[in-house]
Design an enzyme around this catalytic site. Structure first.
Site, PDB file in Angstrom:
ATOM      1  N   HIS A   1       0.836  -1.192   0.000  1.00  0.00           N
ATOM      2  CA  HIS A   1       0.000   0.000   0.000  1.00  0.00           C
ATOM      3  C   HIS A   1       0.873   1.246   0.000  1.00  0.00           C
ATOM      4  CE1 HIS A   1       0.781  -1.119   4.207  1.00  0.00           C
ATOM      5  NE2 HIS A   1       0.800   0.182   4.463  1.00  0.00           N
TER       6      HIS A   1
ATOM      7  N   CYS B   1       1.446   3.294  11.527  1.00  0.00           N
ATOM      8  CA  CYS B   1       2.430   3.003  10.487  1.00  0.00           C
ATOM      9  C   CYS B   1       2.628   4.244   9.626  1.00  0.00           C
ATOM     10  CB  CYS B   1       2.007   1.808   9.643  1.00  0.00           C
ATOM     11  SG  CYS B   1       0.520   2.084   8.654  1.00  0.00           S
TER      12      CYS B   1
END
Length: 668
Positions: free
Chosen positions: A66, A182
């Site tokens: 991603h 993250c």
């Protein structure tokens, strides 16, 4: 809102090669082919760059590469179900289900919430089993749509909210809080949260998780944090509001371990809760209110200023120590020849004075260049705290303008706030789809730089420069009672919250003046010495108090006292936090008194420090080191005696003898 996934974004039962890069490239081609990204190479490069930071394979045969990319025009999900699984770094083997999550740089909150819901769903076995059993691309799309539909959900279930069990855990149940985050805040943040919640439930532990991701942030209730036995930080980025967890035993790991090893993290957190030597969270003590996404203007400004100071300090600490080393090796006259020596000499052509002069010049110049980033870094990261990444460039430029105009530290604050507000304002504009990818990387930095730096040049820079000059002249002329009063005030601030906002303001005030100090104007060096000496007192005093009257402290506090000797000597005020967390109403006032005495004595004796950090270990940069140490010793004794007296006599309950522990430490 357009569909997140369509049949043309699904590659069903394909062999896409043996490497993650080949799978990612194929999925990037699907995204571009669907008209959801402008070019393959940029999207492919951004996804690979994210993959290089942390492998995206997760247990269960899944992988979720991603990224955020300027090439992406709308949030998109592409899926490959592989006939030949590919190793994406998961502990249990290769992946046969690979999702590429592609988000624009400025993706809106609703889309990001949907992506977060998908990430959570992938941790649930029935959902992934259904994906593997689907016969057609349309079935895949229907399954994904069913879990990411933006239909209203129950409170507490939205992406970005806290997940976990109820706050009211039954008596005797261990309580843990966790934060997951993250770099992109899209997938791993939410998957780690789901994994930890499931592992905690299996272990019979009450766990609540705060997800600091792109889908928004709802901070944990302060009462929940206060009741927790330990905290888990499964993060690849800084924890926002870390000071809220001050004093708690902590397990900190990369976010992917929250996905791969949740049960072990729960076990380690429970063990840390029972270990008096366990690592603990540093930061502010007290009731720091949880910041909400709807925080008012004053809270936003406060958070932005603290962020700027936090990112600025490494430039100053490293640069200041290098300057001090330059003085040690080359003498104070090195300032006059450093430029010439570093440009015209080298190891094989030493200047007059030999190797020491050459190394002194090199260290001094590196330090001076590092210190040159003080104002730009402060402004850049203030803007970053307000507007995220699009604010960094305008903030640095505005900070550079402030430095150029002589507006200094105050100009950096003003420039950073202007740049952040300008960047955040332009980021909210509703622009055509074709322009969205250019906004965060070109248009916002350009326009915000013009606005913020233009205002600094045309309106604010001159007056702030005059104010800065007047302030420096006033500080330089301080002698006698006025200097002692300043040292007292700075000392009180250093002891107030032990590394928190007030402490940082005093420290930032001191380091901001280092660049203006000279042999003829030593006031900034005196202020730096007073601040550093005062900041060393609280942990040293707590260590001394545990020796003078050990029965007033628990076994855990006595162990912390041993470590506090070194922390205090190193100028790490946070070494006193475990004591303040247990008894804030006695420890903090005592710390303030001792630190204030030390700051006043340091200023009265004219002690100077050319290093911004290091405590006793930068003795070579401290003039009158014996007086510096004496001021610290006096403040340490004052605080230790005062905290002992308060613990003995300022209480509603009688003193418990020997090692009867905690009841004697509860705030009366």
């Amino acid at each position: 809102m357009s569909a997140l996934i369509t049949p043309e974004l699904v590659a069903l039962d394909k062999n896409l090669g043996a490497a993650p890069s080949s799978v990612i490239r194929h999925l990037a081609e699907l995204v571009v082919g669907a008209g959801r990204a402008t070019e393959i190479e940029s999207l492919y490069a951004d996804a690979l760059a994210r993959e290089a930071k942390t492998a995206t394979g997760i247990p269960g045969g899944l992988a979720i590469p991603h990224c955020r990319s300027a090439a992406v025009t709308e949030p998109t999900l592409a899926l490959a179900r592989l006939t030949s699984p590919v190793d994406f770094g998961a502990a249990d083997g290769p992946a046969d289900l690979v999702f590429l999550i592609a988000a624009p740089e400025g993706a809106d909150q609703e889309h990001l919430k949907i992506l977060a819901k998908l990430a959570r769903s992938l941790m649930k076995a029935p959902f992934t089993a259904a994906l593997r059993a689907a016969k057609t691309q349309a079935e895949i799309v229907e399954l994904v749509t069913s879990v990411v539909s933006p239909a209203p959900v129950a409170a507490g279930g939205v992406a970005g909210a806290n997940v976990g069990s109820t706050p009211a855990a039954s008596a005797g149940v261990k309580r843990i809080v966790a934060v997951t985050a993250c770099p992109t805040g899209i997938a791993h943040t939410y998957m780690a949260a789901e994994s930890l919640v499931a592992a905690a439930k299996a272990a019979g532990v009450d766990l609540q998780v705060e997800t600091q991701g792109s889908a928004g942030l709802t901070m944990l209730d302060p009462a929940v944090i206060a009741a927790a036995d330990a905290v888990i930080f499964a993060v690849d980025v800084d924890v926002r509001g870390r000071e809220r967890f001050a004093g708690k035993p902590v397990i900190q790991v990369p976010v992917k371990r929250g996905i791969d090893e949740p049960a072990k993290l729960i076990h380690d957190a429970l063990a840390a809760a029972q270990n008096p030597n366990a690592r603990r969270v540093g930061g502010t003590v007290g009731a720091a209110e949880a910041e909400e996404t709807s925080e008012h203007f004053g809270q936003k400004v406060k958070r932005a200023l603290l962020t700027g100071v936090s990112y600025m300090i490494p430039f100053v600490a490293g640069g200041g120590l290098l300057i001090a080393l330059g003085f040690l090796l080359g003498g104070y006259e090195i300032t006059e020849v450093a430029d010439t020596v570093t440009l015209e000499n080298n190891l094989f052509n030493l200047p007059e004075g030999g190797m020491l002069t050459y190394l002194g010049a090199v260290f001094f110049k590196i330090g001076a260049l590092s210190m040159g980033f003080l104002v730009p870094a402060l402004a850049g990261y203030i803007a970053y705290a307000i507007a995220d990444r699009p604010g960094i460039a305008p903030g640095f430029v505005a900070g550079a303008v402030a430095g150029f105009m002589g507006a200094g530290f105050l100009g950096g604050i003003a420039g950073g706030l202007l740049a952040g507000v300008a960047a955040a304002s332009f980021a909210k504009l509703d622009v055509p789809r074709w322009l969205r990818s250019l906004m965060p990387v070109v248009i916002i930095p350009l326009v915000a730089s013009i606005v913020a730096s233009g205002l600094m040049f045309l309106v604010l820079g001159g007056p702030i420069a005059l104010l800065t000059t007047a302030l420096n002249e006033w500080l330089s002329g301080m002698t006698g009672a006025s200097a002692i009063l300043l040292g007292l005030i700075l000392g009180l601030m250093m002891g107030f919250d032990l590394g928190g906002p007030v402490n940082k303001v005093a420290y930032a005030f001191a380091v901001a003046g280092l660049g203006t100090a000279t042999m003829a104007n030593q006031a900034p060096w005196q202020i730096m010495a007073a601040v550093m000496a005062a900041g060393m007192v609280p942990p040293l005093a707590m260590a001394l108090a545990t020796v003078l009257d050990r029965r007033l402290f628990t076994v855990a506090e006595r162990e912390n006292g041993k470590a506090a000797w070194l922390l205090g000597a190193s100028f790490i005020s946070e070494g006193a936090i475990p004591f303040a967390a247990a008894d804030v109403l006695r420890v903090i006032p005592a710390s303030m008194v001792g630190a204030g005495v030390t700051g006043a004595l340091s200023m009265a004796w004219g002690v100077t420090s050319k290093a911004p950090h290091g405590g006793m270990f930068v003795f070579f940069a401290i003039d009158s080191f014996a007086l510096f140490a004496l001021a610290i010793a006096i403040g340490t004794v004052v605080t230790a005696i005062l905290v002992i007296a308060l613990k003995r006599y300022a209480r509603k309950t009688p003193l418990v003898t020997a090692d009867a522990a905690a009841p004697a430490l509860v705030n009366a």
